[in-house]
Design an enzyme around this catalytic site. Structure first.
Site, PDB file in Angstrom:
ATOM      1  N   LYS A   1       0.611  -1.193   0.127  1.00  0.00           N
ATOM      2  CA  LYS A   1       0.027   0.098  -0.025  1.00  0.00           C
ATOM      3  C   LYS A   1       0.631   1.155  -0.129  1.00  0.00           C
ATOM      4  O   LYS A   1       2.117   1.225   0.562  1.00  0.00           O
ATOM      5  CB  LYS A   1      -0.758  -0.036   1.357  1.00  0.00           C
ATOM      6  CG  LYS A   1      -2.232   0.979   1.154  1.00  0.00           C
ATOM      7  CD  LYS A   1      -3.391   0.122   0.446  1.00  0.00           C
ATOM      8  CE  LYS A   1      -4.454   1.108   0.260  1.00  0.00           C
ATOM      9  NZ  LYS A   1      -5.608   0.328  -0.357  1.00  0.00           N
TER      10      LYS A   1
ATOM     11  N   ASP B   1      -7.050   4.340  -4.539  1.00  0.00           N
ATOM     12  CA  ASP B   1      -7.811   4.379  -3.167  1.00  0.00           C
ATOM     13  C   ASP B   1      -8.382   5.697  -2.990  1.00  0.00           C
ATOM     14  O   ASP B   1      -8.513   6.569  -3.959  1.00  0.00           O
ATOM     15  CB  ASP B   1      -6.824   3.986  -2.066  1.00  0.00           C
ATOM     16  CG  ASP B   1      -7.332   3.434  -0.862  1.00  0.00           C
ATOM     17  OD1 ASP B   1      -7.684   2.341  -0.829  1.00  0.00           O
ATOM     18  OD2 ASP B   1      -7.471   4.172   0.060  1.00  0.00           O
TER      19      ASP B   1
HETATM   20  P1  NDP Z   1     -12.870   7.971  -3.053  1.00  0.00           P
HETATM   21  O1  NDP Z   1     -11.786   8.811  -2.449  1.00  0.00           O
HETATM   22  O2  NDP Z   1     -13.539   7.638  -4.353  1.00  0.00           O
HETATM   23  O3  NDP Z   1     -14.185   8.131  -1.949  1.00  0.00           O
HETATM   24  C1  NDP Z   1     -14.053   8.343  -0.654  1.00  0.00           C
HETATM   25  C2  NDP Z   1     -15.369   8.852   0.114  1.00  0.00           C
HETATM   26  O4  NDP Z   1     -15.059   8.617   1.382  1.00  0.00           O
HETATM   27  C3  NDP Z   1     -15.642  10.063  -0.264  1.00  0.00           C
HETATM   28  O5  NDP Z   1     -17.058  10.083  -0.373  1.00  0.00           O
HETATM   29  C4  NDP Z   1     -15.088  10.697   1.128  1.00  0.00           C
HETATM   30  O6  NDP Z   1     -15.755  12.162   1.053  1.00  0.00           O
HETATM   31  C5  NDP Z   1     -15.331   9.942   1.991  1.00  0.00           C
HETATM   32  N1  NDP Z   1     -14.000  10.184   3.120  1.00  0.00           N
HETATM   33  C6  NDP Z   1     -13.021  10.075   2.819  1.00  0.00           C
HETATM   34  N2  NDP Z   1     -12.167  10.052   4.036  1.00  0.00           N
HETATM   35  C7  NDP Z   1     -13.222  10.311   4.721  1.00  0.00           C
HETATM   36  C8  NDP Z   1     -13.172  10.877   6.203  1.00  0.00           C
HETATM   37  N3  NDP Z   1     -12.046  10.932   6.828  1.00  0.00           N
HETATM   38  N4  NDP Z   1     -14.355  11.151   6.865  1.00  0.00           N
HETATM   39  C9  NDP Z   1     -15.392  11.148   6.229  1.00  0.00           C
HETATM   40  N5  NDP Z   1     -15.560  10.712   4.978  1.00  0.00           N
HETATM   41  C10 NDP Z   1     -14.347  10.424   4.418  1.00  0.00           C
HETATM   42  O7  NDP Z   1     -12.409   6.559  -2.297  1.00  0.00           O
HETATM   43  P2  NDP Z   1     -12.946   4.989  -2.340  1.00  0.00           P
HETATM   44  O8  NDP Z   1     -14.191   5.123  -2.774  1.00  0.00           O
HETATM   45  O9  NDP Z   1     -11.984   4.498  -3.634  1.00  0.00           O
HETATM   46  O10 NDP Z   1     -12.473   4.459  -1.213  1.00  0.00           O
HETATM   47  C11 NDP Z   1     -13.456   4.259   0.058  1.00  0.00           C
HETATM   48  C12 NDP Z   1     -12.958   3.233   0.867  1.00  0.00           C
HETATM   49  O11 NDP Z   1     -12.878   1.815  -0.037  1.00  0.00           O
HETATM   50  C13 NDP Z   1     -11.641   3.284   1.597  1.00  0.00           C
HETATM   51  O12 NDP Z   1     -11.600   2.786   2.822  1.00  0.00           O
HETATM   52  C14 NDP Z   1     -10.848   2.498   0.469  1.00  0.00           C
HETATM   53  O13 NDP Z   1      -9.617   2.179   1.358  1.00  0.00           O
HETATM   54  C15 NDP Z   1     -11.651   1.322   0.431  1.00  0.00           C
HETATM   55  N6  NDP Z   1     -11.512   0.706  -0.753  1.00  0.00           N
HETATM   56  C16 NDP Z   1     -11.265   0.990  -2.093  1.00  0.00           C
HETATM   57  C17 NDP Z   1     -11.145   0.252  -3.350  1.00  0.00           C
HETATM   58  C18 NDP Z   1     -10.953   0.857  -4.561  1.00  0.00           C
HETATM   59  O14 NDP Z   1     -10.885   0.096  -5.498  1.00  0.00           O
HETATM   60  N7  NDP Z   1     -11.212   2.132  -4.687  1.00  0.00           N
HETATM   61  C19 NDP Z   1     -11.047  -1.181  -3.160  1.00  0.00           C
HETATM   62  C20 NDP Z   1     -11.114  -1.685  -1.801  1.00  0.00           C
HETATM   63  C21 NDP Z   1     -11.528  -0.899  -0.730  1.00  0.00           C
HETATM   64  P3  NDP Z   1     -14.803  13.583   0.810  1.00  0.00           P
HETATM   65  O15 NDP Z   1     -15.087  13.421  -0.646  1.00  0.00           O
HETATM   66  O16 NDP Z   1     -15.829  14.659   1.293  1.00  0.00           O
HETATM   67  O17 NDP Z   1     -13.545  13.378   1.120  1.00  0.00           O
HETATM   68  O1  2IT Z   2      -7.958  -1.374  -0.676  1.00  0.00           O
HETATM   69  C1  2IT Z   2      -7.970  -1.856  -1.760  1.00  0.00           C
HETATM   70  O2  2IT Z   2      -8.074  -3.199  -2.079  1.00  0.00           O
HETATM   71  C2  2IT Z   2      -7.472  -0.967  -3.078  1.00  0.00           C
HETATM   72  N1  2IT Z   2      -7.610   0.286  -2.952  1.00  0.00           N
HETATM   73  C3  2IT Z   2      -7.445  -1.374  -4.304  1.00  0.00           C
HETATM   74  C4  2IT Z   2      -6.102  -1.889  -4.621  1.00  0.00           C
HETATM   75  C5  2IT Z   2      -5.843  -2.508  -6.214  1.00  0.00           C
HETATM   76  O3  2IT Z   2      -4.706  -2.832  -6.100  1.00  0.00           O
HETATM   77  O4  2IT Z   2      -6.862  -2.585  -6.916  1.00  0.00           O
END
Ligand code: NDP
Ligand code: 2IT
Length: 444
Positions: free
Chosen positions: A126, A166
């Protein structure tokens, strides 16, 4: 003292001020107790747990870039290469002001077991930075991404370490990073996933985490004699995972009534308007306060509160520790039946325990959100063979992977006498393959 307790104590002592990393290690090791106790002598002799909780290596570096006023800004970049027993390091890059080494280590540690659960050959890693893309111009984001890769390029590669998106890292950021890597290295290789479709990205990668979350949630409900159709769902977040979780939930016949961002949350009793949500977040990069302009019947609330709504299923899809004990109590009081984690570690340890004790089906993130990284691994395969698969082909592989993950963790939980405890099941099922590979490869 038991081996598990000793190692937890060591982790806390040797990594002070990294509470999220402690939390992730505790959750995993606590639930591995039954396996560790049965193999204690061998594991101790091989220092297996000590090797598991210590990253193979970690990088921390300066990221200087010039803002639109001509001012030089300096951020800190990280990449933790945690474990390569089963494949090249794989895991996303988080760009958020809250990023520090402890956050990246917790995410990297989780990623080891998640990647193992996918059944695909990917190790755990990561990275990220405390850079905040919010409010920055495209040129500023590009300047940051180019500087970040100018340092990181020497440590990554299609067969060594393959970063992805992420929080804060989406298609725009991956594009700038890919361009800079190619320029420096002079090779066109699948060094990043989540790429755009015109330069080696995979169809369905954008949707994969949210879709995968719903595929495994539906499978878990089905195996417990329930159906997702007709259920009411609370989603938190409004980013990549939340948007496509909402889409698939709707496609499966459920009604999603909430989404949130870091400033507030929306309640839409008629069900979230997906097109409006996509326009606000993917096109305009705006705040959720705008949602009311599209749906006058909806409510916007400042601050926290998404878990106070009466729903059958809760899908936390924002960030770590966003669902605490108080939230868990509110959900249970309102009759929630399932909590499935789209984000990484969104539920605190106390809240998880409370939900499980209250008979709520609980799917941990390392299983429930594994569809994103699994599809990243499919993107790597397509890049290696220089082909691209159709949306349907990738989506059907993703479905198969998520269904398998559920049955593997369910079987592991049952095998060790923890029927229905999907946290224990996921950790054991993920751990077994990693341990097998580590043991086979000797002391490295
Ligand atoms: P994005 O940046 O696309 O979206 C994140 C969302 O969460 C936004 O709505 C953001 O609001 C909100 N957010 C982020 N930080 C905070 C905080 N500290 N407090 C409140 N709201 C918060 O990220 P993703 O959708 O990609 O990721 C979301 C979660 O999923 C994370 O935990 C990530 O690690 C996990 N994840 C993502 C994957 C992926 O493929 N993208 C895969 C597996 C897990 P705002 O815009 O206002 O900051
Ligand atoms: O938390 C996660 O699994 C991710 N942000 C996706 C990682 C990836 O390599 O697609």
């Amino acid at each position: 003292m038991s081996y598990v307790d000793e190692v937890i104590e060591q982790v806390v002592k040797q990594n002070p001020a990294e509470p999220e990393f402690h939390q992730a290690v505790k959750e995993v090791l606590e639930s591995l107790r039954v396996v560790v106790d049965a193999n204690e002598e061998k594991f101790r002799k091989d220092a297996l747990l000590e090797r598991l909780v210590n990253p193979e290596r970690q990088f921390k570096f300066r990221v200087p870039w010039v803002d639109d006023k001509g001012q030089v800004q300096v951020n800190t970049g990280y990449r933790v290469q945690f474990n390569s027993a089963i494949g090249p390091y794989k895991g996303g890059l988080r760009l958020h002001p809250s990023v520090n080494l402890g956050i990246i280590k917790f995410l990297g540690f989780e990623q080891i077991f998640k990647n193992s659960l996918t059944g695909l050959p990917i190790g755990g890693g990561k990275g990220g930075s405390d850079f905040d893309p919010k409010g920055k111009s495209d040129r500023e984001v590009m300047a940051f991404c180019q500087s970040f890769i100018t340092e990181l390029y020497r440590y990554i590669g299609a067969d060594t370490d393959v970063p992805a998106g992420d929080i804060g890292t989406g298609a725009r950021e991956i594009g700038y990073m890919y361009g800079q890597y190619k320029r420096i290295k002079g090779v066109y290789e699948g060094v990043l996933t989540g790429k755009g479709l015109s330069y080696g990205g995979s169809l369905a990668r954008k949707e994969a985490t949210g879709f995968g979350l719903l595929y495994i949630t539906a499978e878990m409900l089905k195996s417990n004699g329930q159906d997702i159709a007709g259920k009411t769902v609370a989603v938190s977040g409004s980013g990549n995972v939340a948007i496509y979780a909402t889409q698939k939930a709707q496609e499966l016949g459920a009604k999603v009534v909430t989404v949130s961002d870091s400033t507030g949350w929306v309640y839409d009793p008629d069900g979230i308007d997906l097109e409006a949500l996509k326009e606000i977040k993917e096109v305009k990069r705006a705040r959720l306060t705008e949602y009311k302009n599209y749906r006058p019947n909806s409510e916007y609330h400042d601050g926290k509160g998404v878990w106070t709504v009466k729903v059958d299923i809760a899908l936390p899809c924002a960030t770590q520790n966003e669902l605490d004990l108080e939230d868990a109590k509110a959900l249970v009081a309102n009759g929630v039946m399932a909590v499935c984690e789209g984000a990484n570690m969104p539920t605190t340890l106390e809240a998880t325990e409370y939900l499980q004790k209250s008979g709520v089906y609980f799917l941990p993130g390392k299983a429930a959100n594994a569809g994103g990284v699994a599809t990243s691994a499919l993107e790597m395969s397509q890049n290696s063979e220089r082909l691209s698969w159709s949306f349907e082909e990738v989506d059907s592989k993703l479905q198969g992977i998520m269904v398998n993950i559920f049955h593997n963790l369910d079987a592991a939980a049952k095998k060790y006498g923890f029927d229905g405890n999907y946290v224990v099941g996921a950790n054991i099922a993920g751990f077994e393959k990693v341990v097998d590979a580590m043991t086979a490869q000797g002391i490295v």
